[in-house]
Design a protein around this motif. Structure first.
Motif, PDB file in Angstrom:
ATOM      1  N   GLU A   1      -2.456   9.669   9.834  1.00 44.14           N
ATOM      2  CA  GLU A   1      -1.585   9.071  10.753  1.00 44.14           C
ATOM      3  C   GLU A   1      -0.629   7.895  10.009  1.00 44.14           C
ATOM      4  OE1 GLU A   1       0.149   7.077  14.757  1.00 44.14           O
ATOM      5  OE2 GLU A   1      -1.966   7.147  14.345  1.00 44.14           O
ATOM      6  N   TYR A   2      -1.747   6.987   9.241  1.00 43.38           N
ATOM      7  CA  TYR A   2      -1.068   5.856   8.822  1.00 43.38           C
ATOM      8  C   TYR A   2      -0.149   6.312   7.380  1.00 43.38           C
ATOM      9  CZ  TYR A   2      -0.807   1.629   5.704  1.00 43.38           C
ATOM     10  OH  TYR A   2      -0.280   0.753   5.147  1.00 43.38           O
ATOM     11  N   ASN A   3      -1.030   7.134   6.572  1.00 42.45           N
ATOM     12  CA  ASN A   3      -0.100   7.550   5.492  1.00 42.45           C
ATOM     13  C   ASN A   3       1.144   8.405   5.602  1.00 42.45           C
ATOM     14  OD1 ASN A   3      -1.693   6.770   2.393  1.00 42.45           O
ATOM     15  ND2 ASN A   3      -3.251   7.032   4.146  1.00 42.45           N
TER      16      ASN A   3
ATOM     17  N   LEU B   1       6.808   8.055   5.411  1.00 37.09           N
ATOM     18  CA  LEU B   1       8.402   8.202   6.127  1.00 37.09           C
ATOM     19  C   LEU B   1       9.043   6.744   5.844  1.00 37.09           C
ATOM     20  CD1 LEU B   1       7.726  10.313   9.270  1.00 37.09           C
ATOM     21  CD2 LEU B   1       8.834  10.949   7.282  1.00 37.09           C
ATOM     22  N   PHE B   2       8.274   5.751   6.230  1.00 39.22           N
ATOM     23  CA  PHE B   2       8.854   4.432   6.063  1.00 39.22           C
ATOM     24  C   PHE B   2       9.246   4.117   4.526  1.00 39.22           C
ATOM     25  CE2 PHE B   2       8.391  -0.171   5.295  1.00 39.22           C
ATOM     26  CZ  PHE B   2       9.219  -0.655   6.532  1.00 39.22           C
ATOM     27  N   LEU B   3       8.504   4.417   3.653  1.00 41.34           N
ATOM     28  CA  LEU B   3       8.844   4.037   2.170  1.00 41.34           C
ATOM     29  C   LEU B   3       9.925   4.886   1.992  1.00 41.34           C
ATOM     30  CD1 LEU B   3       5.269   3.925   0.639  1.00 41.34           C
ATOM     31  CD2 LEU B   3       6.702   2.237   1.198  1.00 41.34           C
ATOM     32  N   LEU B   4      10.025   6.135   2.433  1.00 38.63           N
ATOM     33  CA  LEU B   4      11.156   7.195   1.928  1.00 38.63           C
ATOM     34  C   LEU B   4      12.687   6.426   2.318  1.00 38.63           C
ATOM     35  CD1 LEU B   4       9.644  10.750   2.423  1.00 38.63           C
ATOM     36  CD2 LEU B   4      10.083   9.356   0.218  1.00 38.63           C
ATOM     37  N   PHE B   5      12.550   5.723   3.521  1.00 39.35           N
ATOM     38  CA  PHE B   5      13.822   5.569   4.173  1.00 39.35           C
ATOM     39  C   PHE B   5      14.123   3.865   3.978  1.00 39.35           C
ATOM     40  CE2 PHE B   5      12.964   9.355   6.199  1.00 39.35           C
ATOM     41  CZ  PHE B   5      13.937   9.988   6.238  1.00 39.35           C
ATOM     42  N   ARG B   6      13.284   3.333   3.193  1.00 37.01           N
ATOM     43  CA  ARG B   6      13.671   1.662   2.768  1.00 37.01           C
ATOM     44  C   ARG B   6      13.809   1.536   1.417  1.00 37.01           C
ATOM     45  NH1 ARG B   6      12.517  -1.851   7.161  1.00 37.01           N
ATOM     46  NH2 ARG B   6      13.229  -3.602   5.694  1.00 37.01           N
ATOM     47  N   LYS B   7      14.786   0.884   1.115  1.00 37.87           N
ATOM     48  CA  LYS B   7      15.128   0.411  -0.334  1.00 37.87           C
ATOM     49  C   LYS B   7      13.991  -0.108  -0.943  1.00 37.87           C
ATOM     50  CE  LYS B   7      17.760  -0.299  -3.927  1.00 37.87           C
ATOM     51  NZ  LYS B   7      17.988   0.768  -4.972  1.00 37.87           N
ATOM     52  N   ALA B   8      13.586   0.319  -2.196  1.00 35.38           N
ATOM     53  CA  ALA B   8      12.561  -0.267  -2.863  1.00 35.38           C
ATOM     54  C   ALA B   8      12.568   0.181  -4.426  1.00 35.38           C
ATOM     55  CB  ALA B   8      11.136   0.220  -2.512  1.00 35.38           C
ATOM     56  N   ASP B   9      12.504  -0.975  -5.122  1.00 33.32           N
ATOM     57  CA  ASP B   9      12.635  -0.656  -6.616  1.00 33.32           C
ATOM     58  C   ASP B   9      11.139  -0.490  -7.359  1.00 33.32           C
ATOM     59  OD1 ASP B   9      15.494  -1.211  -7.483  1.00 33.32           O
ATOM     60  OD2 ASP B   9      14.803  -3.158  -6.156  1.00 33.32           O
TER      61      ASP B   9
ATOM     62  N   ASP C   1      -6.776   3.831   0.232  1.00 36.33           N
ATOM     63  CA  ASP C   1      -6.591   4.246   1.744  1.00 36.33           C
ATOM     64  C   ASP C   1      -4.850   4.110   1.794  1.00 36.33           C
ATOM     65  OD1 ASP C   1      -6.409   1.457   1.889  1.00 36.33           O
ATOM     66  OD2 ASP C   1      -8.005   1.735   3.616  1.00 36.33           O
ATOM     67  N   THR C   2      -4.066   3.318   1.122  1.00 39.95           N
ATOM     68  CA  THR C   2      -2.692   3.474   1.116  1.00 39.95           C
ATOM     69  C   THR C   2      -1.990   4.332  -0.127  1.00 39.95           C
ATOM     70  OG1 THR C   2      -2.304   1.406  -0.279  1.00 39.95           O
ATOM     71  CG2 THR C   2      -2.923   0.976   2.179  1.00 39.95           C
ATOM     72  N   LEU C   3      -2.739   4.500  -0.960  1.00 39.00           N
ATOM     73  CA  LEU C   3      -2.306   5.203  -2.297  1.00 39.00           C
ATOM     74  C   LEU C   3      -1.521   6.567  -1.929  1.00 39.00           C
ATOM     75  CD1 LEU C   3      -2.008   4.736  -5.310  1.00 39.00           C
ATOM     76  CD2 LEU C   3      -4.080   5.960  -5.817  1.00 39.00           C
ATOM     77  N   THR C   4      -2.044   7.461  -1.366  1.00 43.56           N
ATOM     78  CA  THR C   4      -1.576   8.659  -0.936  1.00 43.56           C
ATOM     79  C   THR C   4       0.039   8.848  -0.672  1.00 43.56           C
ATOM     80  OG1 THR C   4      -3.511   9.463  -0.539  1.00 43.56           O
ATOM     81  CG2 THR C   4      -1.596  10.998   0.101  1.00 43.56           C
ATOM     82  N   ALA C   5       0.330   7.762   0.228  1.00 42.50           N
ATOM     83  CA  ALA C   5       1.714   7.532   0.637  1.00 42.50           C
ATOM     84  C   ALA C   5       2.680   6.963  -0.364  1.00 42.50           C
ATOM     85  CB  ALA C   5       1.625   6.735   1.844  1.00 42.50           C
ATOM     86  N   ASN C   6       2.347   6.019  -0.808  1.00 40.71           N
ATOM     87  CA  ASN C   6       2.915   5.451  -2.170  1.00 40.71           C
ATOM     88  C   ASN C   6       3.067   6.098  -3.317  1.00 40.71           C
ATOM     89  OD1 ASN C   6       3.254   2.133  -1.817  1.00 40.71           O
ATOM     90  ND2 ASN C   6       1.355   2.712  -0.627  1.00 40.71           N
TER      91      ASN C   6
END
Length: 367
Positions: free
Chosen positions: A70-72, A77-85, A93-98
């Motif tokens: 659920e977290y990833n 989804l959060f990362l895809l819709f927020r501006k980030a350089d 445990d956070t790497l997959t989404a990133n």
């Protein structure tokens, strides 16, 4: 006016007590990045007030496979819709989404490995779960260009396994946040353990050792999987007057407590490579607060203690032997004088301001 480069930093905790991530975010902000730190909101999460932006997600699951899935998914989804350089993933445990967000958005991802994740004690007796995390790691790490971790030993293992180049950014405290050592005259001496209250931290043995230690109180500052088990052990051993649990403390609360200690414990057991190569935050927090330390006979911690002569090394986790080591560390006035003198110089050398230069070198190319 030039637009600030935006960096999203992600963790799986609730942000309150993660000192390493707070220091990294502050340093990135000082470099000129716009920083957004993402974590999760728990039922008992304390309010946070940071100079950089934060966002905490409320999740349906709190642990296990459903939580990580659920977290990833939510993080992706959060990362895809927020501006980030730039994206900064903390731990496996956070790497997959990133990793997938980086591929889809074509922005760089930086990986901060706080520990040797696939060798944590919680996975040792769970081969299928461990195999899954190792599979994920093997699919992503060889493709990462920007990585750093907490000690040379873990960096060397990752390089040998995956050919990945890891720089080292240790968990050293910020010098300007240090407090002067508080003398506790006519008060019981304080033996402090701060950090996660999980298996393999030597806490069961430390509690039983208190039967053989007089004029001192063991303070366990933190929370974790075995906290209730340890509280029951204290009741069973009738040590309520000698052991105190503070629960989880904020970064500021911990900064007030640490300098009051007479001895800081970092007595992890040799349960897998993650603990064998441990170089924990708490060790450097003790040093920064001027507190002599007692550490396990494990290579990274032992090397620091021997190099700077700032405490003792415990060669056994037997509770009677541990008690002897604690009593010696608390009552040998000549050694205490030497350690405290050395701690002054060591704390001036081991500062986040110095360590952050490595961090700045990693992120400078993204400005």
């Amino acid at each position: 006016m030039k637009r600030k480069k935006q960096i999203i930093v992600s963790v799986t905790n609730d942000l309150v007590a993660d000192n390493r991530v707070h220091k990294v975010c502050t340093s990135l902000e000082e470099m000129g990045f716009g920083v957004l730190l993402v974590g999760r909101k728990l039922k008992n999460s304390q309010p946070i007030n940071r100079s950089y932006l934060t966002h905490r997600m409320r999740l349906c699951f709190t642990k296990g496979a459903f939580f990580y899935t659920e977290y990833n998914f939510r993080l992706l989804l959060f990362l895809l819709f927020r501006k980030a350089d730039v994206l900064l993933a903390n731990d496996l445990d956070t790497l997959t989404a990133n990793y997938f967000a980086s591929k889809i958005k074509r922005v760089p991802v930086v990986y901060d490995s706080h520990e040797y994740f696939t060798e944590v004690p919680e996975l040792i007796d769970r081969p299928r779960v461990k195999q899954f995390w190792e599979w994920l790691e093997s699919r992503m790490l060889p493709n990462l260009k920007h990585c750093y971790t907490v000690c040379d030993s873990i960096a060397a293992v990752y390089h040998e396994k995956y050919g990945a180049s890891f720089k080292v950014v240790r968990n050293i405290p910020v010098s300007k946040n240090r407090l002067q050592l508080i003398e506790n005259e006519n008060q019981p001496k304080i033996i402090l353990y701060q950090g996660a209250v999980n298996i393999g931290r030597g806490l069961e043995q430390a509690i039983k050792a208190m039967h053989f230690i007089e004029g001192a109180q063991l303070v366990i500052a933190g929370d974790g999987d075995i906290k209730q088990q340890l509280e029951e052990l204290v009741r069973t051993e009738k040590l309520e007057n000698k052991v105190r649990f503070t629960g989880r403390l904020s970064i500021d609360e911990l900064a007030e407590l640490t300098p009051t200690a007479d001895l800081g414990l970092s007595i992890e057991e040799d349960l897998g490579l993650n603990y064998r190569f441990a170089l924990p935050n708490k060790l450097f927090d003790y040093i920064g607060a001027g507190v002599p330390v007692l550490v396990s006979d494990l290579p990274e911690m032992k090397a620091i203690v021997e190099k700077y002569d700032i405490g003792a090394i415990c060669n056994s986790h037997d509770h009677k032997n541990l008690a002897n080591a604690v009593n010696e560390a608390l009552n040998n006035s000549d050694k205490i004088k030497t350690w405290k003198t050395n701690l002054i110089q060591t704390s001036q050398e081991l500062t986040w301001e110095n360590e952050a230069e490595v961090l700045k070198g990693i992120f400078a190319e993204f400005l």
